[in-house]
Design an enzyme around this catalytic site. Structure first.
Site: not given
Ligand code: NAP
Length: 252
Positions: A144, A157
């Site tokens: 991140s 986090y």
């Molecule tokens: N969005 C942002 O602003 C942002 C910025 C920087 C980094 N990130 C990082 O990017 C990654 C993805 O984030 P996103 O924005 O795509 O989030 P998201 O839309 O909330 O999607 C989260 C994904 O992770 C899965 N997940 C959640 N908890 C889990 C668990 N305990 N075990 C296995 N799978 C799990 C979910 O599965 P289900 O669909 O089955 O619930 C979903 O596929 C994360 O590592 C996050 O920290 C995000």
């Protein structure tokens, strides 16, 4: 060149799904994992197949390290049945959620949740899958922007994301002998379901992010998935042990 097979954790939604689709657009097959959203995972598989690539969805809870051996066995079976292969090529450690709480108010439960999802999960899942990763394969750990700049409320986090950036260097060092390159992709704030969809749905937060981003808007999943898929292309084979930020120039 033969078709590569990628595993994208958390491929049912958000950045993981977008990465899986972009990998498929570039001719890769994908195993996605989901935690609770089977219907979304099945939809993602359908969309990958519509792009002409093979896909499988497997259930995985990254906080349950005791289940990783059974998960690795499922991957092995899927590889055999669907691809007649013993190995996959790319691991994208992407799954996970966030907590937004001040340092002073962070509970041990919240802290442990972050450790288990973003650090212990990545560490031991990668360890368990290592024998199934092909020599010459690649690993991408999703971190991140919050490891470079600090925003109140993300101490727990961002600390775990910082830790996987360090882990990435050690993986690169130790797995180099097998030709496996390991990198970090660090997205800025992106409009997904993450943190209750705050960056997408909270207008105030969305304009704050846009105002702090050189390119003048919050990020979209398409800003990240294609970038990760490109990083995994053969053209980028010599990029190793790097943290690559994709934030549109946030807080520069
Ligand atoms: N969005 C942002 O602003 C942002 C910025 C920087 C980094 N990130 C990082 O990017 C990654 C993805 O984030 P996103 O924005 O795509 O989030 P998201 O839309 O909330 O999607 C989260 C994904 O992770 C899965 N997940 C959640 N908890 C889990 C668990 N305990 N075990 C296995 N799978 C799990 C979910 O599965 P289900 O669909 O089955 O619930 C979903 O596929 C994360 O590592 C996050 O920290 C995000």
């Amino acid at each position: 060149m033969s078709t590569k097979i990628a595993i994208v954790t958390g491929g049912s939604r958000g950045l993981g799904k977008n990465t899986a689709l972009n990998l498929a657009k570039k001719g890769n097959d994908v195993i996605i994992t989901y935690h609770s959203k089977l219907a979304e995972a099945n939809e993602a598989v359908k969309e990958i197949e519509q792009l002409g690539q093979k896909a499988v969805a497997l259930q995985l809870n990254v906080t349950d390290s005791k289940s990783f051996s059974a998960f690795a066995a499922q991957v092995k079976t899927a590889l055999k049945q669907k691809w007649n292969s013993d190995h996959f090529d790319f691991l994208i450690n992407n799954a996970g959620t966030g907590v937004h709480v001040s340092f002073a108010e962070t509970s041990e439960v919240q802290f442990d949740q972050m450790v288990n999802e973003h650090l212990k999960g990545v560490f031991f899942l990668t360890q368990k899958l290592l024998p199934l990763i092909a020599d010459g394969g690649r690993i991408v750990n999703v971190s991140s922007g919050l490891t470079r700049f600090a925003l109140p409320g993300y101490a727990a986090y961002a600390t775990m994301k910082g830790a996987i950036e360090t882990l990435t260097k050690y993986l690169a060092k130790e797995l180099g002998a097998r030709g496996i390159a390991v990198n970090v992709v660090a997205p800025g704030a992106i409009e997904t379901d993450f943190s209750g969809g705050a960056v997408r749905d909270n207008e105030q937060l969305n304009s704050f992010v846009a105002g702090q981003t050189a390119l003048g808007r919050a990020g979209l999943p398409d800003d990240i998935g294609g970038m990760i898929a490109s990083l995994l292309s053969d053209d980028n084979r010599w990029v190793n042990a790097q943290r690559i930020e994709a934030s549109g120039g946030m807080f520069i």
